[in-house]
Design a protein around this motif. Structure first.
Motif, PDB file in Angstrom:
ATOM      1  N   ASN A  13     -12.650   2.068  -4.810  1.00 25.17           N
ATOM      2  CA  ASN A  13     -13.067   1.465  -3.555  1.00 25.17           C
ATOM      3  C   ASN A  13     -12.481   2.142  -2.323  1.00 25.17           C
ATOM      4  OD1 ASN A  13     -14.264  -0.466  -1.819  1.00 25.17           O
ATOM      5  ND2 ASN A  13     -12.393  -1.676  -1.861  1.00 25.17           N
ATOM      6  N   ASP A  14     -11.184   2.419  -2.336  1.00 27.23           N
ATOM      7  CA  ASP A  14     -10.547   3.009  -1.153  1.00 27.23           C
ATOM      8  C   ASP A  14     -10.574   4.536  -1.157  1.00 27.23           C
ATOM      9  OD1 ASP A  14      -8.794   3.106  -3.282  1.00 27.23           O
ATOM     10  OD2 ASP A  14      -7.019   2.677  -2.087  1.00 27.23           O
ATOM     11  N   GLU A  15     -11.137   5.149  -2.200  1.00 30.30           N
ATOM     12  CA  GLU A  15     -11.261   6.610  -2.290  1.00 30.30           C
ATOM     13  C   GLU A  15     -12.657   6.960  -2.813  1.00 30.30           C
ATOM     14  OE1 GLU A  15      -9.083   8.765  -1.244  1.00 30.30           O
ATOM     15  OE2 GLU A  15      -7.360   7.435  -0.943  1.00 30.30           O
ATOM     16  N   ALA A  58       0.830  -1.206   0.000  1.00 26.78           N
ATOM     17  CA  ALA A  58       0.000   0.000   0.000  1.00 26.78           C
ATOM     18  C   ALA A  58       0.865   1.257   0.000  1.00 26.78           C
ATOM     19  CB  ALA A  58      -0.937   0.003   1.210  1.00 26.78           C
TER      20      ALA A  58
END
Length: 114
Positions: free
Chosen positions: A101-103, A23
């Motif tokens: 998805n993560d933002e 990440a």
């Protein structure tokens, strides 16, 4: 302990990044690309054709628009215009949410233009 990660980008750009995790390597790579004119254009271009938005024009059976023939696929042609628009919009929104998805704030930008 730092590791070396190889990051492969959409435009065939390959970078080696030293980071503590996958990440962190992706974040570092992204920060290094933030000023790239081509990448910014690809992400921010909301016209249909060459930008990221075009990647969201698909359902579980394939693409939702044939740009060469300027028409929707045969499987959607029996729908009326409102049904067709709703169907395409729902897939664009779903694909944008999955991609970002993560933002999720970025997905909202793509959903608002569909």
């Amino acid at each position: 302990m730092s590791h070396l990660y190889v990051v492969y980008a959409l435009d065939s750009k390959i970078s080696v990044v030293e980071a503590e995790s996958k990440a962190e390597a992706l974040d570092t790579f992204a920060m290094d690309q933030i000023d790239d004119e081509n990448l910014n254009y690809f992400i921010k271009d909301f016209s249909f054709g060459d930008g990221l938005l075009t990647q969201f024009y698909h359902d579980d059976q394939g693409y939702l628009f044939d740009i060469d023939q300027n028409e929707v696929p045969e499987r959607l042609q029996q729908l009326n215009e409102q049904e067709k628009d709703d169907y395409i919009d729902s897939w664009i929104e779903s694909n944008a949410r999955q991609f970002w998805n993560d933002e999720p704030q970025f997905a909202l930008e793509y959903e608002s233009i569909s």
